[in-house]
Design a protein around this motif. Structure first.
Motif, PDB file in Angstrom:
ATOM      1  N   GLU A 126       0.849  -1.197   0.000  1.00 29.43           N
ATOM      2  CA  GLU A 126       0.000   0.000   0.000  1.00 29.43           C
ATOM      3  C   GLU A 126       0.882   1.243   0.000  1.00 29.43           C
ATOM      4  O   GLU A 126       1.753   1.390   0.856  1.00 29.43           O
ATOM      5  CB  GLU A 126      -0.912   0.012   1.221  1.00 29.43           C
ATOM      6  N   GLY A 147       7.275   3.283  -4.326  1.00 23.30           N
ATOM      7  CA  GLY A 147       6.369   2.150  -4.172  1.00 23.30           C
ATOM      8  C   GLY A 147       6.253   1.334  -5.441  1.00 23.30           C
ATOM      9  O   GLY A 147       6.291   0.093  -5.408  1.00 23.30           O
ATOM     10  N   ASP A 148       6.117   2.011  -6.565  1.00 25.85           N
ATOM     11  CA  ASP A 148       6.023   1.295  -7.833  1.00 25.85           C
ATOM     12  C   ASP A 148       7.309   0.527  -8.116  1.00 25.85           C
ATOM     13  O   ASP A 148       7.274  -0.633  -8.550  1.00 25.85           O
ATOM     14  CB  ASP A 148       5.728   2.275  -8.964  1.00 25.85           C
ATOM     15  N   GLY A 151       7.472  -2.497  -5.890  1.00 28.64           N
ATOM     16  CA  GLY A 151       6.588  -3.541  -6.408  1.00 28.64           C
ATOM     17  C   GLY A 151       7.220  -4.299  -7.560  1.00 28.64           C
ATOM     18  O   GLY A 151       7.134  -5.529  -7.641  1.00 28.64           O
ATOM     19  N   ARG A 163      -0.609  -4.044  -5.684  1.00 30.20           N
ATOM     20  CA  ARG A 163      -0.409  -2.615  -5.390  1.00 30.20           C
ATOM     21  C   ARG A 163      -1.766  -2.022  -5.001  1.00 30.20           C
ATOM     22  O   ARG A 163      -2.717  -2.118  -5.783  1.00 30.20           O
ATOM     23  CB  ARG A 163       0.171  -1.893  -6.603  1.00 30.20           C
ATOM     24  N   THR A 247       2.570   5.044 -12.629  1.00 30.95           N
ATOM     25  CA  THR A 247       2.208   4.301 -11.427  1.00 30.95           C
ATOM     26  C   THR A 247       0.721   3.965 -11.460  1.00 30.95           C
ATOM     27  O   THR A 247      -0.128   4.856 -11.452  1.00 30.95           O
ATOM     28  CB  THR A 247       2.506   5.119 -10.160  1.00 30.95           C
ATOM     29  N   PHE A 249      -2.403   1.054  -9.946  1.00 31.18           N
ATOM     30  CA  PHE A 249      -2.722   0.211  -8.795  1.00 31.18           C
ATOM     31  C   PHE A 249      -3.662  -0.917  -9.205  1.00 31.18           C
ATOM     32  O   PHE A 249      -4.480  -0.772 -10.122  1.00 31.18           O
ATOM     33  CB  PHE A 249      -3.358   1.047  -7.686  1.00 31.18           C
TER      34      PHE A 249
END
Length: 550
Positions: A126, A147-148, A151, A163, A247, A249
């Protein structure tokens, strides 16, 4: 032979040597540390494993190192081993072993650096989760990039990564946002605790266009219309900006759904029945200190309303019910307190606190001409993702956000990161990739092939340095994944680009003029192709493009 391969060889050899001398191989670490010496004259790699375990084994470090050196001397991949100082081992690889690194890259191509070590592990990642009350600010932009990238890196290790964006559509900040939209539509200043900026006026106008009757509604109904349509418009904008940034999700989870579905109430009742909630002063408290938190936390306030943590608790329970083995939260600099409370919540539900990981990101600042850029005209109070991308471009914006440890703040020099010079780290790396693509095109025109190379011909120091740097990539990716530190890949790519530029300056890759292609050209071209592939793989893990021309 990559450093990881050499570490395995060292471990197996050390275990055999200890056993041969009647000593316990259990004293060995799970992984033998292998480093590249600062001085290349000392060898290709070095290890202190003899010094690390000798005392535990009951032997002198120098003796153990000597035994290891003698045993390693018979390995096909090793050319020479020297014992230095009190027990260091300096190792020089055989040319065939160095050539095997390039052959591995050629064989694995865009999967070089990947592994299956996390296969079977389901991870919920998250990040961003910015409130839908304004554009994504710089802190959110940092998490969007980091974050991306994380991942992508965890996926390369075999993990099944989801994600997730936690959509904060419940609470007082949404009410303030709606009041701000209404005020703008009425031509009034923003409320004292509200939001300002051009985007508020734009969204308010869009709501009025969508619902021409809204201004004639009673106050409560009008506010609710602005709330629903305004939040939807803001979140649509956020998702669009993030998509343009590269990015996306898998899940957009609505906080409000936890309350509407009764998930919060069920989580509270579960903790009450287990005795992990207790009543005091009319409120219900989580016994979080029993699980390592610095204080107990109010979950249900004395007025009967759920505290903010109640949603967090229900959200964690929902994640676990979806089968995730690990829940990684990426939060802002002001969220340190969440580490203890989230781990305590996990423990209170009977889970291992290790199923929760919390990464805290520090601040991001922009600098132009040595002066801090403090305000965005459009956003009103903060610098947004849009502002950054407009100033330096998507690739540079992603790279600068990923390049530093999240534990440290970043000062982004806009002039530097917008420049097309080797002082700009992302340009430096991308230029190395483009230069290698140009080299491949030149080789094709000259009829020089990288097929069947004789790597024994790569005897120049710059060639050896580049081969060994290429060989480091799998270990760097493993470290970046295990430590949750994508910046390690960025720094490695800069090191690799530097090694390539030095190699290119010292070694002629293609024949000159009417010169016939020689076997050494083939070997160097193969090394160049491997380098290009690794640069592309690393940039892909960071979500940054690998241009073929610049």
């Amino acid at each position: 032979m990559t450093p990881a391969d050499l570490a395995e060889l060292l471990h197996a050899t050390a275990a055999a040597v200890l056993t041969e001398h009647g000593l316990d191989p259990a004293v060995l670490p799970a992984t033998v540390t292998v480093d590249r010496p600062r001085n290349p004259e000392h060898g290709d790699y070095a290890t202190n494993v003899a010094m690390q375990v000798a005392k535990k084994a009951g032997v002198s470090p120098r003796d153990l190192a000597t035994w290891l050196a003698n045993a390693l001397a018979g390995a096909d991949a090793v050319d020479a081993v020297d014992v230095a100082g009190p027990g260091f081992l300096n190792i020089r690889l055989a040319k065939s072993a160095q050539g095997a690194i390039v052959e591995r890259v050629q064989r694995e191509n865009d999967r070089y650096g990947w592994s299956d070590e996390l296969t079977g592990t389901s991870i919920n990642l998250e990040f961003v989760s910015a409130n839908p009350t304004g554009p994504v600010h710089l802190g959110g932009a940092r998490w969007a990039a980091v974050g991306d990238a994380l991942g992508r890196i965890l996926t390369s290790r075999g993990a099944a990564v989801t994600r997730e964006y936690y959509f904060n559509d419940h609470g007082a900040q949404i009410d303030r946002f709606a009041r701000s939209l209404v005020a703008s539509a009425l031509g009034l200043p923003a409320p004292e605790d509200g939001y300002a900026g051009e985007y508020i006026a734009e969204i308010a106008a869009a709501v009025v266009t969508q619902r021409p009757d809204v201004m004639g509604l009673p106050d409560d109904e009008r506010q609710e219309v602005f709330r629903a349509l305004g939040v939807d418009a803001m979140f649509t904008k956020i998702k669009s900006d993030l998509h343009e940034f590269g990015t996306d999700f898998d899940v957009y989870f609505h906080e409000n759904s936890l309350f509407e579905s009764g998930a919060v109430e069920r989580a509270v009742e579960t903790l009450k029945s287990s005795g992990n909630l207790y009543e005091k002063d009319g409120a219900w408290w989580l016994r979080s200190t029993e699980y390592g938190d610095d204080k107990d936390r109010v979950v249900v306030k004395s007025d009967g309303n759920a505290a903010y943590i109640a949603g967090d608790i229900a959200y964690f329970q929902d994640k676990r019910s979806r089968g995730f083995d690990l829940c990684i939260y990426m939060l802002g600099a002001d969220h340190h307190g969440y580490i203890g409370r989230l781990k305590a919540a996990a423990a209170a539900f009977g889970d291992d606190p290790a199923t929760v990981e919390v990464l805290i990101g520090q601040m991001v600042n922009l600098v132009r001409d040595g002066v801090a850029v403090k305000m965005s005209k459009r956003a009103g109070t903060v610098i947004s993702l849009d502002d950054l991308v407009e100033a330096i471009g998507i690739d540079a914006a992603r790279y600068v956000m990923v390049r530093s440890s999240v534990d440290s703040s970043i000062d982004i020099d806009l002039a530097l990161w917008a420049s097309r010079s080797n002082d700009n780290p992302v340009y430096y790396v991308q230029y190395a990739h483009a230069r290698l693509c140009s080299l491949a095109r030149g080789a094709e025109e000259l009829g020089v092939s990288a097929a069947d190379p004789d790597f024994a011909l790569l005897t120049h120091a710059a060639e050896g340095d580049l081969v060994r740097t290429v060989g480091e990539f799998p270990r760097v990716v493993a470290s970046a994944a295990g430590l949750r530190e994508p910046h390690r890949i960025a720094r490695y790519l800069e090191e690799l680009a530097g090694a390539y530029h030095r190699f290119y300056g010292a070694c002629r890759v293609l024949p000159r003029g009417d010169e016939d292609p020689m076997p050494v050209h083939t070997a160097r071209l193969a090394l160049g192709d491997a380098t290009r592939q690794v640069l592309a793989n690393g940039l892909a893990m960071l979500g940054v493009s690998a241009p073929e021309k610049m």
